[in-house]
Design a protein around this motif. Sequence first.
Motif, PDB file in Angstrom:
ATOM      1  N   UNK A 196       1.087  10.034   4.827  1.00 28.15           N
ATOM      2  CA  UNK A 196       1.181   9.272   3.587  1.00 28.15           C
ATOM      3  C   UNK A 196       1.911   7.978   3.903  1.00 28.15           C
ATOM      4  N   UNK A 197       1.239   6.861   3.607  1.00 26.96           N
ATOM      5  CA  UNK A 197       1.857   5.560   3.844  1.00 26.96           C
ATOM      6  C   UNK A 197       2.732   5.205   2.658  1.00 26.96           C
ATOM      7  N   UNK A 198       3.993   4.942   2.935  1.00 25.16           N
ATOM      8  CA  UNK A 198       4.920   4.500   1.916  1.00 25.16           C
ATOM      9  C   UNK A 198       4.950   2.977   1.951  1.00 25.16           C
ATOM     10  N   UNK A 199       5.914   2.351   1.322  1.00 21.87           N
ATOM     11  CA  UNK A 199       5.933   0.889   1.270  1.00 21.87           C
ATOM     12  C   UNK A 199       5.953   0.280   2.665  1.00 21.87           C
ATOM     13  N   UNK A 200       6.924   0.658   3.489  1.00 18.74           N
ATOM     14  CA  UNK A 200       6.990   0.124   4.849  1.00 18.74           C
ATOM     15  C   UNK A 200       7.251   1.229   5.864  1.00 18.74           C
ATOM     16  N   UNK A 201       6.884   2.448   5.503  1.00 16.50           N
ATOM     17  CA  UNK A 201       7.088   3.589   6.380  1.00 16.50           C
ATOM     18  C   UNK A 201       5.948   4.576   6.130  1.00 16.50           C
ATOM     19  N   UNK A 202       5.895   5.601   6.949  1.00 15.51           N
ATOM     20  CA  UNK A 202       4.904   6.660   6.784  1.00 15.51           C
ATOM     21  C   UNK A 202       5.601   8.000   6.901  1.00 15.51           C
ATOM     22  N   UNK A 249       7.571 -16.751  15.994  1.00 17.28           N
ATOM     23  CA  UNK A 249       6.980 -17.012  14.674  1.00 17.28           C
ATOM     24  C   UNK A 249       5.576 -16.424  14.596  1.00 17.28           C
ATOM     25  N   UNK A 250       4.840 -16.499  15.699  1.00 19.16           N
ATOM     26  CA  UNK A 250       3.490 -15.971  15.725  1.00 19.16           C
ATOM     27  C   UNK A 250       3.492 -14.457  15.594  1.00 19.16           C
ATOM     28  N   UNK A 251       4.416 -13.771  16.262  1.00 22.33           N
ATOM     29  CA  UNK A 251       4.546 -12.320  16.204  1.00 22.33           C
ATOM     30  C   UNK A 251       5.708 -11.967  15.283  1.00 22.33           C
ATOM     31  N   UNK A 252       5.600 -12.315  14.029  1.00 28.23           N
ATOM     32  CA  UNK A 252       6.678 -12.132  13.069  1.00 28.23           C
ATOM     33  C   UNK A 252       6.971 -10.642  12.885  1.00 28.23           C
ATOM     34  N   UNK A 253       8.168 -10.181  13.264  1.00 27.73           N
ATOM     35  CA  UNK A 253       8.494  -8.758  13.130  1.00 27.73           C
ATOM     36  C   UNK A 253       8.671  -8.329  11.680  1.00 27.73           C
ATOM     37  N   UNK A 254       8.835  -9.269  10.758  1.00 29.92           N
ATOM     38  CA  UNK A 254       9.020  -8.929   9.359  1.00 29.92           C
ATOM     39  C   UNK A 254       7.710  -8.923   8.589  1.00 29.92           C
ATOM     40  N   UNK A 255       6.594  -9.070   9.279  1.00 31.25           N
ATOM     41  CA  UNK A 255       5.289  -9.029   8.644  1.00 31.25           C
ATOM     42  C   UNK A 255       5.054  -7.618   8.097  1.00 31.25           C
ATOM     43  N   UNK A 256       4.735  -7.475   6.815  1.00 37.37           N
ATOM     44  CA  UNK A 256       4.566  -6.136   6.233  1.00 37.37           C
ATOM     45  C   UNK A 256       3.481  -5.318   6.920  1.00 37.37           C
ATOM     46  N   UNK A 257       2.376  -5.947   7.293  1.00 29.61           N
ATOM     47  CA  UNK A 257       1.311  -5.201   7.962  1.00 29.61           C
ATOM     48  C   UNK A 257       1.770  -4.704   9.328  1.00 29.61           C
ATOM     49  N   UNK A 258       2.529  -5.513  10.051  1.00 34.01           N
ATOM     50  CA  UNK A 258       3.052  -5.088  11.355  1.00 34.01           C
ATOM     51  C   UNK A 258       4.041  -3.932  11.191  1.00 34.01           C
ATOM     52  N   UNK A 259       4.860  -3.978  10.140  1.00 27.43           N
ATOM     53  CA  UNK A 259       5.796  -2.871   9.886  1.00 27.43           C
ATOM     54  C   UNK A 259       5.045  -1.591   9.593  1.00 27.43           C
ATOM     55  N   UNK A 260       3.981  -1.673   8.778  1.00 27.50           N
ATOM     56  CA  UNK A 260       3.204  -0.475   8.460  1.00 27.50           C
ATOM     57  C   UNK A 260       2.516   0.077   9.709  1.00 27.50           C
ATOM     58  N   UNK A 261       2.016  -0.812  10.564  1.00 25.18           N
ATOM     59  CA  UNK A 261       1.360  -0.350  11.790  1.00 25.18           C
ATOM     60  C   UNK A 261       2.356   0.346  12.718  1.00 25.18           C
ATOM     61  N   UNK A 262       3.552  -0.228  12.844  1.00 25.64           N
ATOM     62  CA  UNK A 262       4.593   0.429  13.662  1.00 25.64           C
ATOM     63  C   UNK A 262       4.979   1.774  13.071  1.00 25.64           C
ATOM     64  N   UNK A 263       5.023   1.872  11.732  1.00 23.44           N
ATOM     65  CA  UNK A 263       5.361   3.140  11.080  1.00 23.44           C
ATOM     66  C   UNK A 263       4.283   4.186  11.339  1.00 23.44           C
ATOM     67  N   UNK A 264       3.003   3.773  11.294  1.00 27.97           N
ATOM     68  CA  UNK A 264       1.920   4.718  11.593  1.00 27.97           C
ATOM     69  C   UNK A 264       2.018   5.203  13.042  1.00 27.97           C
ATOM     70  N   UNK A 265       2.315   4.295  13.956  1.00 26.03           N
ATOM     71  CA  UNK A 265       2.470   4.691  15.358  1.00 26.03           C
ATOM     72  C   UNK A 265       3.629   5.660  15.520  1.00 26.03           C
ATOM     73  N   UNK A 266       4.749   5.355  14.860  1.00 28.05           N
ATOM     74  CA  UNK A 266       5.917   6.227  14.919  1.00 28.05           C
ATOM     75  C   UNK A 266       5.603   7.606  14.340  1.00 28.05           C
TER      76      UNK A 266
END
Length: 94
Positions: A67-73, A25-42
């Motif tokens: 270019x950052x999209x909704x949940x991807x880059x 719950x603390x490291x929620x994988x569905x957190x939008x900011x976490x998804x965007x950060x993973x997309x930037x790393x990818x």
Amino acid sequence: MLTRFLVGLLIAVITGLALGALVRRWEDPDDPEARRERARDRGGEEAENDDHQCHVCRRVSVVRELVELYDDCALCCASCAEPLRVQRWARGVK
């Protein structure tokens, strides 16, 4: 003796499950900011080995923009990046 062992084992299992649920719950994988950060790393990892191709039109471009999209880059050339930024602004995504 065996009863104490089983009770201890049961307590350990319940504690482990509770801690696991708390961490998940603390490291929620569905957190939008976490998804965007993973997309930037990818996107950065893909930039290292994609031969400078635009992710949208596949043309080779020396200068690309992330270019950052909704949940991807996407790493785009200038001609593809501008419409994506305008669409993102029109939808109100910051």
